[in-house]
Design a protein around this motif. Structure first.
Motif, PDB file in Angstrom:
ATOM      1  N   GLY A   1       0.518  -1.565   0.028  1.00 63.49           N
ATOM      2  CA  GLY A   1       0.509  -0.450  -0.126  1.00 63.49           C
ATOM      3  C   GLY A   1       0.260   0.916   0.115  1.00 63.49           C
ATOM      4  O   GLY A   1      -0.046   2.024  -0.210  1.00 63.49           O
ATOM      5  N   ASP A   2       2.284   1.171   0.318  1.00 64.73           N
ATOM      6  CA  ASP A   2       3.073   2.340  -0.346  1.00 64.73           C
ATOM      7  C   ASP A   2       3.482   3.600  -1.289  1.00 64.73           C
ATOM      8  O   ASP A   2       2.729   4.516  -1.290  1.00 64.73           O
ATOM      9  N   HIS A   3       2.434   2.413  -2.039  1.00 62.47           N
ATOM     10  CA  HIS A   3       1.976   3.571  -3.846  1.00 62.47           C
ATOM     11  C   HIS A   3       0.869   4.093  -3.693  1.00 62.47           C
ATOM     12  O   HIS A   3       0.489   4.732  -4.779  1.00 62.47           O
ATOM     13  N   LYS A   4      -0.310   3.645  -2.260  1.00 59.26           N
ATOM     14  CA  LYS A   4      -1.147   4.762  -2.487  1.00 59.26           C
ATOM     15  C   LYS A   4      -1.855   6.008  -1.865  1.00 59.26           C
ATOM     16  O   LYS A   4      -0.128   6.046  -0.679  1.00 59.26           O
ATOM     17  N   GLU A   5      -2.605   6.865  -1.442  1.00 55.53           N
ATOM     18  CA  GLU A   5      -2.060   8.164  -1.190  1.00 55.53           C
ATOM     19  C   GLU A   5      -2.851   7.446   0.385  1.00 55.53           C
ATOM     20  O   GLU A   5      -1.950   8.124   0.970  1.00 55.53           O
ATOM     21  N   GLU A   6      -3.823   7.129   0.538  1.00 52.38           N
ATOM     22  CA  GLU A   6      -4.306   6.261   1.517  1.00 52.38           C
ATOM     23  C   GLU A   6      -4.124   4.891   1.439  1.00 52.38           C
ATOM     24  O   GLU A   6      -5.125   4.244   1.085  1.00 52.38           O
ATOM     25  N   PRO A   7      -3.167   4.250   1.806  1.00 49.24           N
ATOM     26  CA  PRO A   7      -2.397   2.577   1.644  1.00 49.24           C
ATOM     27  C   PRO A   7      -3.563   1.583   2.086  1.00 49.24           C
ATOM     28  O   PRO A   7      -4.069   0.430   1.567  1.00 49.24           O
ATOM     29  N   PHE A   8      -4.389   1.909   3.644  1.00 50.41           N
ATOM     30  CA  PHE A   8      -5.329   0.937   4.748  1.00 50.41           C
ATOM     31  C   PHE A   8      -6.392   1.608   4.300  1.00 50.41           C
ATOM     32  O   PHE A   8      -7.012   1.708   5.367  1.00 50.41           O
TER      33      PHE A   8
ATOM     34  N   GLY B   1      -9.852   1.324   3.003  1.00 49.77           N
ATOM     35  CA  GLY B   1     -10.763   0.306   3.063  1.00 49.77           C
ATOM     36  C   GLY B   1     -11.408  -0.040   1.516  1.00 49.77           C
ATOM     37  O   GLY B   1     -11.386   0.391   0.536  1.00 49.77           O
ATOM     38  N   ALA B   2     -12.850  -0.990   2.159  1.00 52.87           N
ATOM     39  CA  ALA B   2     -13.145  -1.627   0.487  1.00 52.87           C
ATOM     40  C   ALA B   2     -13.895  -0.030  -0.110  1.00 52.87           C
ATOM     41  O   ALA B   2     -14.251  -0.653  -1.188  1.00 52.87           O
ATOM     42  N   ASP B   3     -14.690   0.522   0.730  1.00 53.31           N
ATOM     43  CA  ASP B   3     -15.327   1.619   0.133  1.00 53.31           C
ATOM     44  C   ASP B   3     -15.001   2.086  -0.804  1.00 53.31           C
ATOM     45  O   ASP B   3     -15.399   2.671  -2.389  1.00 53.31           O
ATOM     46  N   GLY B   4     -13.518   2.487  -0.295  1.00 50.73           N
ATOM     47  CA  GLY B   4     -13.025   3.980  -0.824  1.00 50.73           C
ATOM     48  C   GLY B   4     -12.300   3.232  -2.316  1.00 50.73           C
ATOM     49  O   GLY B   4     -12.455   3.876  -2.870  1.00 50.73           O
ATOM     50  N   GLU B   5     -12.054   2.234  -2.355  1.00 49.19           N
ATOM     51  CA  GLU B   5     -11.583   1.298  -3.655  1.00 49.19           C
ATOM     52  C   GLU B   5     -12.578   0.783  -4.112  1.00 49.19           C
ATOM     53  O   GLU B   5     -12.123   0.879  -5.607  1.00 49.19           O
ATOM     54  N   ALA B   6     -13.991   0.853  -3.809  1.00 50.91           N
ATOM     55  CA  ALA B   6     -14.492   0.612  -4.775  1.00 50.91           C
ATOM     56  C   ALA B   6     -15.235   1.637  -5.481  1.00 50.91           C
ATOM     57  O   ALA B   6     -15.801   1.795  -6.856  1.00 50.91           O
ATOM     58  N   GLU B   7     -15.443   2.527  -4.812  1.00 52.20           N
ATOM     59  CA  GLU B   7     -15.680   3.953  -5.322  1.00 52.20           C
ATOM     60  C   GLU B   7     -14.085   4.603  -6.564  1.00 52.20           C
ATOM     61  O   GLU B   7     -15.630   4.502  -7.623  1.00 52.20           O
ATOM     62  N   THR B   8     -13.455   4.135  -6.412  1.00 47.96           N
ATOM     63  CA  THR B   8     -12.692   4.639  -6.974  1.00 47.96           C
ATOM     64  C   THR B   8     -12.249   4.114  -8.500  1.00 47.96           C
ATOM     65  O   THR B   8     -12.312   4.528  -9.772  1.00 47.96           O
TER      66      THR B   8
END
Length: 127
Positions: free
Chosen positions: A28-35, A37-44
């Protein structure tokens, strides 16, 4: 060491490994907010696939900050864990109570040949 103690220690180590390994391996180091959650990932993912997508409904309550949202989620998880712990504790207590009651109602075995003469009532089970 008892078998159940070893199993509990192995489970505890597995849980600790699941919590520490993602941080230690830098997942998760490559992400703005590494952890986040699934809701944010799904929205993206939905926004990337269909930029004009409109949600079907909106939340009833929108927390003012991510910290409050996290706290409410943790509270929800704690209440759920408490309900489960109460249920399993209640089941275990009932099982133990039934076992004790059964042990009390079983007739006690008296030794044969008690030397009490010919009294037949002494060898009968108690009621």
């Amino acid at each position: 060491m008892k078998r159940s103690t070893r199993i509990n220690l192995l489970l505890l180590l597995a849980v600790a490994a699941l919590a520490v390994l993602p941080l230690a391996l830098g997942l998760g180091d490559h992400k703005e907010e590494p952890f986040a959650g699934a809701d944010g990932e799904a929205e993206t993912a939905i926004t990337e696939l269909d930029p004009g997508y409109e949600p079907w409904f909106s939340p009833l309550y929108e927390p003012p900050s991510a910290e409050i949202e996290s706290a409410l989620f943790a509270l929800q998880a704690a209440i759920g864990a408490g309900v489960l712990a109460y249920y399993f504790g209640l089941r275990r207590g009932r099982r133990q109570g039934e076992a004790r009651a059964l042990a009390r109602t079983e007739p006690e075995h008296e030794p044969a040949g008690d030397g009490g003469g010919g009294d037949e009532t002494a060898s009968r089970p108690r009621s």
